[in-house]
Design a protein around this motif. Structure first.
Motif, PDB file in Angstrom:
ATOM      1  N   MET A   1       1.137  -0.843   0.265  1.00  0.00           N
ATOM      2  CA  MET A   1       0.202  -0.514   0.145  1.00  0.00           C
ATOM      3  C   MET A   1       0.800   1.564   0.390  1.00  0.00           C
ATOM      4  SD  MET A   1      -2.785   1.321   2.854  1.00  0.00           S
ATOM      5  CE  MET A   1      -1.417   0.965   4.053  1.00  0.00           C
ATOM      6  N   THR A   2       0.545   2.114  -1.094  1.00  0.00           N
ATOM      7  CA  THR A   2       1.767   3.423  -1.807  1.00  0.00           C
ATOM      8  C   THR A   2       0.561   4.600  -0.262  1.00  0.00           C
ATOM      9  OG1 THR A   2       1.424   3.064  -2.806  1.00  0.00           O
ATOM     10  CG2 THR A   2       2.004   5.421  -2.496  1.00  0.00           C
ATOM     11  N   ILE A   3       1.373   5.013   0.606  1.00  0.00           N
ATOM     12  CA  ILE A   3       1.675   5.970   1.920  1.00  0.00           C
ATOM     13  C   ILE A   3       1.880   7.684   0.917  1.00  0.00           C
ATOM     14  CG2 ILE A   3       1.686   3.991   3.401  1.00  0.00           C
ATOM     15  CD1 ILE A   3       4.222   5.784   5.153  1.00  0.00           C
ATOM     16  N   THR A   4       1.352   8.290   1.619  1.00  0.00           N
ATOM     17  CA  THR A   4       2.375   9.569   1.431  1.00  0.00           C
ATOM     18  C   THR A   4       2.416  10.742   2.244  1.00  0.00           C
ATOM     19  OG1 THR A   4       1.068   9.913  -1.261  1.00  0.00           O
ATOM     20  CG2 THR A   4       1.179  12.031   0.197  1.00  0.00           C
ATOM     21  N   VAL A   5       3.203  11.288   2.897  1.00  0.00           N
ATOM     22  CA  VAL A   5       3.274  11.611   3.825  1.00  0.00           C
ATOM     23  C   VAL A   5       3.236  13.577   3.661  1.00  0.00           C
ATOM     24  CG1 VAL A   5       4.579  12.687   5.634  1.00  0.00           C
ATOM     25  CG2 VAL A   5       4.978  10.519   4.336  1.00  0.00           C
ATOM     26  N   ASN A  86      18.651  29.082  11.353  1.00  0.00           N
ATOM     27  CA  ASN A  86      17.844  30.473  10.784  1.00  0.00           C
ATOM     28  C   ASN A  86      16.072  30.387  11.361  1.00  0.00           C
ATOM     29  OD1 ASN A  86      19.392  31.725   8.497  1.00  0.00           O
ATOM     30  ND2 ASN A  86      20.117  29.538   7.956  1.00  0.00           N
ATOM     31  N   ARG A  87      15.719  28.721  11.754  1.00  0.00           N
ATOM     32  CA  ARG A  87      14.403  29.359  12.827  1.00  0.00           C
ATOM     33  C   ARG A  87      13.863  29.770  11.451  1.00  0.00           C
ATOM     34  NH1 ARG A  87      15.766  28.581  18.772  1.00  0.00           N
ATOM     35  NH2 ARG A  87      17.009  28.084  18.834  1.00  0.00           N
ATOM     36  N   PHE A  88      13.572  29.537  10.801  1.00  0.00           N
ATOM     37  CA  PHE A  88      12.674  30.045   9.537  1.00  0.00           C
ATOM     38  C   PHE A  88      10.483  28.729   9.515  1.00  0.00           C
ATOM     39  CE2 PHE A  88      15.901  28.237   6.971  1.00  0.00           C
ATOM     40  CZ  PHE A  88      15.162  26.849   5.725  1.00  0.00           C
ATOM     41  N   ILE A  89      11.344  27.490  10.639  1.00  0.00           N
ATOM     42  CA  ILE A  89      10.289  26.811  11.033  1.00  0.00           C
ATOM     43  C   ILE A  89       9.910  26.696  11.537  1.00  0.00           C
ATOM     44  CG2 ILE A  89       9.312  24.495  10.629  1.00  0.00           C
ATOM     45  CD1 ILE A  89      11.204  23.665   8.016  1.00  0.00           C
ATOM     46  N   LEU A  90       8.391  27.349  13.074  1.00  0.00           N
ATOM     47  CA  LEU A  90       7.984  27.856  13.721  1.00  0.00           C
ATOM     48  C   LEU A  90       7.263  26.618  14.153  1.00  0.00           C
ATOM     49  CD1 LEU A  90       6.971  30.989  12.976  1.00  0.00           C
ATOM     50  CD2 LEU A  90       9.168  30.092  13.870  1.00  0.00           C
ATOM     51  N   ALA A  91       7.171  25.136  13.042  1.00  0.00           N
ATOM     52  CA  ALA A  91       6.474  23.729  13.590  1.00  0.00           C
ATOM     53  C   ALA A  91       5.868  23.519  12.614  1.00  0.00           C
ATOM     54  CB  ALA A  91       4.901  24.621  14.005  1.00  0.00           C
ATOM     55  N   GLU A  92       6.206  21.531  12.510  1.00  0.00           N
ATOM     56  CA  GLU A  92       5.837  21.175  11.386  1.00  0.00           C
ATOM     57  C   GLU A  92       5.258  19.401  12.198  1.00  0.00           C
ATOM     58  OE1 GLU A  92       9.274  17.845   9.207  1.00  0.00           O
ATOM     59  OE2 GLU A  92       9.512  20.016   9.954  1.00  0.00           O
ATOM     60  N   GLU A  93       4.239  19.570  11.506  1.00  0.00           N
ATOM     61  CA  GLU A  93       3.193  18.660  11.230  1.00  0.00           C
ATOM     62  C   GLU A  93       3.309  17.612  10.278  1.00  0.00           C
ATOM     63  OE1 GLU A  93      -0.230  20.360  11.538  1.00  0.00           O
ATOM     64  OE2 GLU A  93      -0.191  21.773  13.051  1.00  0.00           O
ATOM     65  N   ARG A  94       3.222  15.922  10.858  1.00  0.00           N
ATOM     66  CA  ARG A  94       3.374  14.819   8.860  1.00  0.00           C
ATOM     67  C   ARG A  94       1.854  14.397   9.884  1.00  0.00           C
ATOM     68  NH1 ARG A  94       8.577  13.809   7.317  1.00  0.00           N
ATOM     69  NH2 ARG A  94      10.375  15.808   8.512  1.00  0.00           N
ATOM     70  N   THR A  95       1.361  14.486   8.064  1.00  0.00           N
ATOM     71  CA  THR A  95      -0.045  13.140   8.517  1.00  0.00           C
ATOM     72  C   THR A  95       0.812  12.406   7.374  1.00  0.00           C
ATOM     73  OG1 THR A  95      -0.800  15.019   8.861  1.00  0.00           O
ATOM     74  CG2 THR A  95      -2.230  13.169   7.952  1.00  0.00           C
ATOM     75  N   PHE A  96       0.451  10.765   7.745  1.00  0.00           N
ATOM     76  CA  PHE A  96       0.418   9.684   6.922  1.00  0.00           C
ATOM     77  C   PHE A  96      -0.626   9.502   6.316  1.00  0.00           C
ATOM     78  CE2 PHE A  96       3.679  10.269   9.467  1.00  0.00           C
ATOM     79  CZ  PHE A  96       4.878   9.250   8.857  1.00  0.00           C
ATOM     80  N   LEU A  97      -0.806   9.420   4.667  1.00  0.00           N
ATOM     81  CA  LEU A  97      -2.674   9.497   4.261  1.00  0.00           C
ATOM     82  C   LEU A  97      -1.963   8.596   3.281  1.00  0.00           C
ATOM     83  CD1 LEU A  97      -2.330  12.824   2.911  1.00  0.00           C
ATOM     84  CD2 LEU A  97      -4.162  12.195   5.061  1.00  0.00           C
ATOM     85  N   ARG A  98      -3.154   7.630   2.897  1.00  0.00           N
ATOM     86  CA  ARG A  98      -3.433   6.134   1.733  1.00  0.00           C
ATOM     87  C   ARG A  98      -4.501   7.443   1.042  1.00  0.00           C
ATOM     88  NH1 ARG A  98      -8.516   3.521   2.831  1.00  0.00           N
ATOM     89  NH2 ARG A  98      -8.886   3.623   5.239  1.00  0.00           N
ATOM     90  N   LYS A  99      -4.548   6.446  -0.184  1.00  0.00           N
ATOM     91  CA  LYS A  99      -5.549   6.862  -1.191  1.00  0.00           C
ATOM     92  C   LYS A  99      -6.122   5.969  -1.019  1.00  0.00           C
ATOM     93  CE  LYS A  99      -5.448   7.578  -6.227  1.00  0.00           C
ATOM     94  NZ  LYS A  99      -4.959   8.053  -7.306  1.00  0.00           N
ATOM     95  N   VAL A 100      -7.475   6.697  -1.523  1.00  0.00           N
ATOM     96  CA  VAL A 100      -8.861   6.224  -1.735  1.00  0.00           C
ATOM     97  C   VAL A 100      -9.291   5.072  -2.408  1.00  0.00           C
ATOM     98  CG1 VAL A 100     -11.135   5.670  -1.191  1.00  0.00           C
ATOM     99  CG2 VAL A 100     -10.172   7.476   0.202  1.00  0.00           C
ATOM    100  N   GLU A 101      -9.389   4.209  -2.594  1.00  0.00           N
ATOM    101  CA  GLU A 101      -9.485   3.170  -4.345  1.00  0.00           C
ATOM    102  C   GLU A 101     -10.239   2.399  -4.596  1.00  0.00           C
ATOM    103  OE1 GLU A 101      -5.919   1.719  -6.061  1.00  0.00           O
ATOM    104  OE2 GLU A 101      -4.874   2.926  -4.261  1.00  0.00           O
ATOM    105  N   LEU A 102     -11.246   2.047  -5.255  1.00  0.00           N
ATOM    106  CA  LEU A 102     -12.370   1.325  -5.443  1.00  0.00           C
ATOM    107  C   LEU A 102     -11.986  -0.230  -4.827  1.00  0.00           C
ATOM    108  CD1 LEU A 102     -14.020   2.662  -8.993  1.00  0.00           C
ATOM    109  CD2 LEU A 102     -14.503   2.554  -6.580  1.00  0.00           C
TER     110      LEU A 102
END
Length: 102
Positions: A1-5, A86-102
């Motif tokens: 199963m392919t996942i997308t971050v 350089n602190r240009f990223i104040l926060a980072e969130e990661r969500t792992f998704l899977r594609k909805v398929e038939l």
């Protein structure tokens, strides 16, 4: 199963150019380390402090192997250090998704 971050970045709006440089650096590093980079997105209109990235992997195990390779990649480590210094990223969130398929 392919996942997308799906990565959501909260940025310092006065340092967007640095985030764009950081993002551009990943365009060659991520594929070299095994990620299928769908892209990075910069704020354009409206909200000026949110950026996104999407990276796909064959599996969660492939993602973990990619992360290990990334930690060994000199350019990858340099890019992480560039962001930290350089602190240009104040926060980072990661969500792992899977594609909805038939």
């Amino acid at each position: 199963m392919t996942i997308t971050v799906f990565i959501r970045y909260q940025l310092d709006p006065f340092k967007r150019a640095m985030f764009e440089e950081y993002s551009r650096n990943w365009l060659s590093i991520i594929p070299r380390c095994g990620g299928d980079l769908l892209g990075y997105w910069m704020p354009h209109e409206g909200t000026n402090n949110i950026g996104f990235a999407l990276i796909s992997f064959e599996s969660l195990a492939a993602y973990e192997a990619y992360r290990a390779r990334l930690r060994q990649d000199k350019e990858g480590v340099a890019n992480f250090n560039f962001a930290e210094e350089n602190r240009f990223i104040l926060a980072e969130e990661r969500t792992f998704l899977r594609k909805v398929e038939l």
